[in-house]
Scaffold this motif. Sequence first.
Motif, PDB file in Angstrom:
ATOM      1  N   ALA A   1      85.953 -60.694  27.401  1.00 15.00           N
ATOM      2  CA  ALA A   1      85.882 -62.624  27.105  1.00 15.00           C
ATOM      3  C   ALA A   1      84.885 -62.610  27.536  1.00 15.00           C
ATOM      4  N   VAL A   2      83.818 -63.459  26.075  1.00 14.99           N
ATOM      5  CA  VAL A   2      82.390 -64.830  26.407  1.00 14.99           C
ATOM      6  C   VAL A   2      83.488 -65.856  25.860  1.00 14.99           C
ATOM      7  N   THR A   3      82.432 -66.959  26.775  1.00 16.57           N
ATOM      8  CA  THR A   3      82.776 -67.800  27.202  1.00 16.57           C
ATOM      9  C   THR A   3      81.434 -69.091  27.070  1.00 16.57           C
ATOM     10  N   ILE A   4      82.004 -70.012  25.777  1.00 13.21           N
ATOM     11  CA  ILE A   4      80.065 -70.521  26.275  1.00 13.21           C
ATOM     12  C   ILE A   4      80.443 -72.267  26.003  1.00 13.21           C
ATOM     13  N   ASN A   5      79.671 -72.635  27.297  1.00 13.07           N
ATOM     14  CA  ASN A   5      80.352 -74.140  27.702  1.00 13.07           C
ATOM     15  C   ASN A   5      79.430 -75.011  27.406  1.00 13.07           C
ATOM     16  N   GLY A   6      79.125 -76.104  27.149  1.00 12.79           N
ATOM     17  CA  GLY A   6      78.468 -77.186  26.480  1.00 12.79           C
ATOM     18  C   GLY A   6      78.381 -78.307  25.994  1.00 12.79           C
ATOM     19  N   VAL A   7      77.359 -79.218  25.167  1.00 12.53           N
ATOM     20  CA  VAL A   7      77.662 -79.723  24.760  1.00 12.53           C
ATOM     21  C   VAL A   7      77.340 -80.181  23.452  1.00 12.53           C
ATOM     22  N   GLY A   8      78.295 -80.432  22.273  1.00 12.64           N
ATOM     23  CA  GLY A   8      78.261 -79.685  21.089  1.00 12.64           C
ATOM     24  C   GLY A   8      79.104 -79.872  19.846  1.00 12.64           C
ATOM     25  N   ASN A   9      79.289 -79.111  19.024  1.00  9.09           N
ATOM     26  CA  ASN A   9      80.726 -78.852  18.281  1.00  9.09           C
ATOM     27  C   ASN A   9      81.485 -78.043  18.537  1.00  9.09           C
ATOM     28  N   VAL A  10      82.103 -78.289  19.342  1.00 14.46           N
ATOM     29  CA  VAL A  10      82.766 -76.372  19.889  1.00 14.46           C
ATOM     30  C   VAL A  10      83.488 -75.585  18.874  1.00 14.46           C
ATOM     31  N   ALA A  11      84.422 -76.761  18.360  1.00 14.63           N
ATOM     32  CA  ALA A  11      85.481 -76.206  17.127  1.00 14.63           C
ATOM     33  C   ALA A  11      84.571 -75.360  16.400  1.00 14.63           C
ATOM     34  N   LEU A  12      83.825 -75.687  15.681  1.00 11.85           N
ATOM     35  CA  LEU A  12      82.477 -74.516  15.290  1.00 11.85           C
ATOM     36  C   LEU A  12      80.852 -73.857  15.282  1.00 11.85           C
ATOM     37  N   TRP A  13      81.382 -73.758  17.027  1.00 13.53           N
ATOM     38  CA  TRP A  13      80.339 -72.836  17.539  1.00 13.53           C
ATOM     39  C   TRP A  13      80.699 -71.113  17.027  1.00 13.53           C
ATOM     40  N   PRO A  14      80.123 -70.623  15.863  1.00 14.16           N
ATOM     41  CA  PRO A  14      80.033 -68.862  15.856  1.00 14.16           C
ATOM     42  C   PRO A  14      80.746 -67.788  16.834  1.00 14.16           C
ATOM     43  N   GLU A  15      80.938 -66.728  16.754  1.00 14.32           N
ATOM     44  CA  GLU A  15      81.480 -65.595  17.418  1.00 14.32           C
ATOM     45  C   GLU A  15      80.159 -65.323  17.687  1.00 14.32           C
TER      46      GLU A  15
END
Length: 791
Positions: free
Chosen positions: A311-325
């Motif tokens: 499981a790779v988790t990316i957290n932060g500020v931005g357009n979360v829905a479009l963050w690529p894999e």
Amino acid sequence: MTPLLSLVTVVALLQGAEVTASVDRTHLTVGEEVTLTVRARTRTADPIEIMLPPLTGFAIVGSRDMTEVAITGTNGSVRTTVRELQLRAEQPGALLIGPVRARQGRSVESTDPILVTVDSAADRFTVSLSPLARSLLESAPAPVSHRADRVALTMLVPSDTVYAGQQVDLIAAAWIPRELRQRMRRAPLLTLNSPEGVWAYPASASSGVALSRQVSGHWTDLFITHQVVFPLAAGRLIVPPASVEYALPVTFSFFSREESYTLRSDSIVITVLPLPPASGSPATDVVGQALTLDLHVDPATTRVGEPVEAAVTINGVGNVALWPEPVLKWPAGFRVYPAQTEVRIAAEGGRIAGGKTFRFLAVPDSSGNFVLPEVRYPYFDASTGRYELVTTPPRGLAVAAGAEPRAARALPPLLSRRGELGIDRLSRQGGWQGWLAIVLVPPFIAWLTRRRWRRRPAAERTPGGSKRPPLTRLGRLEQEFLAVLTSHVPDSFARDGDGLAQALRAAGVESAVADHVKRLRDRLRAARYGPRGLGDAAELAAEIEQVLRVLGADGPAGAGMRRPRTLVASSLLLGFFLTAPMSAQTPSAEALYEAGALRAAADSFAARASADPRDAAHWYNLGATLYRAGADGKATAAWTRAARLAPRDPTIVRARNLLPAPDATTERLLRVGWGTPTEWGIAAAVGWVALWLTVALGAQRQRVLLLAFGALAAGAAGLGVTEMLRREQPLAVVVVDAAPVRNAPYGGASAAATVPAGGALLVGRRYGPWREVHRGDGIHGWVLDTEIAGL
């Protein structure tokens, strides 16, 4: 008992999917979140479409889709599609979530509505208004108006220049004088239209006064609508005009009618800049701020054949829905399958923020200690104007031997090389011009022959023949030499070009002999076509005889026994090439196959098939190796190509029966006819020529012959066209254990169906690493290009 069980199963299938909807709480306050869970259960493989009702009063802050398959004894498998929505209450009152519907084929099932009570002691907008939006409102200048009864509408944006992928807040503010607002019987309605070319989040509107300000000695109340968008590409972003609708009573009577008003604002143009070039950093389109990256592998110790979840988790500020894999570089010997993707959206200081988790399942094929390299995720920070990079440390994986290794499969026999069929080579070299000549020339010859036979007497109808001059000894030896070359190198391009020596070595001839044969061919060409003529014909003839004995052909006299090939080859090497180095011998693909080195054998057979794709034996041997290794999908694709080249070969037919089609649609798509299109074309050409030959000989009265030849030509042509159209379909075969067909070309999209290994699909357009696929049984969606193999 069995008929009753079958009847119950049929009734369950006819009822369609079973759908339920529930929430984890039915009483909350404004700003709190509630989880809506929708479950659709079915016993069929048909895709299920979940249709959500309008969620008035709620904002969607997260979603998760997953599919579970359970096998329950004799009742077969049960597929459960689960959709979870994380909702945030945006307004107080009794909010009704309408019926959720699930469609499967023609069957539509719906749930009961759900009532949720939302309490609030203050205005909803006071809770949800972000600090950034509030600062824009407080710093916005008041409208310039000399009348206290006039409504003004303005559009507010933080800046008129942004980067592609950067957050843009759009605020429509309606300035309404308080005296005018007190006359209104209901709040004004503000409408904010989303611009094109952006990723837009749902707009939020105030149900009451957001702010109040004193303008020119009069109090003015603000009603606003706020929306967050992310530009997707550089260029000019045009924000459409906003509108406000309100109504005022004509008189002060309670029963007075109302007069409606509509006011529109001006449009706004925002310049969207492209991301600056990355100097020394990997290029990326991700825009964010303060991103963090976390990698979790469970378990860290496993066995061969047992899955490992990463499981790779990316957290932060931005357009979360479009963050690529992110890219995970798994060690060799791991089969990786993308799993579900979870998105969690939250507000952080007026900015869209949250986290996105990508899950993967990996199955090791061999034991040992492996290292999963670090994961790198670059992004552009618009607040600082620099590219940043977040990484995770490497992870160790210990894989032990499997507890129960799979039993070895049967060993399919291999086929020897055959080369391209003669009729296929003739058809390829003739091209469409040859087929056109077959269609047009026989009728013309028949017409010309009939015309001459009518004009000339019978005594003149037999033409005289000419006798060819006898061949010399050198001519006969040259013909035998060319015939032996043809038997060793069927490909005329390789035989006549500079690649003759390489082709002979590939056919099993020793390196030194192959080089000498090439030079002898060049000497023959120079002697026949060069300016010097034959030269010493006897010496050239003797050398040809010696080479023919080496290559396995008898001399022109045909007397005596053939010498052993190895002895004669050694004599030539000693006589002509004492200084030539010996080439290193490598194991053949057949030897690797017999020894069990399946991966190396598969690579060797694949190289042969790529070099000579018209030889059915190469594709069959590749499929046999993949079948023995357990790669059923790839073996199906290779054997299908072999069957298309040699459809009646009994070995290939038996091999295809070892891997039956997983469904009826695949069986129909991968069906191979009794003959190839070229064979049917040759049969049609024979019938066509025989038909016109009958006409030319004056036997047109024999109607039986004309009908028979005409039926042969028409039937064979029809079967050939049918087979050709079947093979021209853009087909692909699933080469992984199971390929999820997703509704959209990204890993987080829900899977509408799953196609097993060996399943056939019709492919369409390409979108990055994704291919659009469809079938006649209703399957339609996107799969990864690495999960299929084209035919």
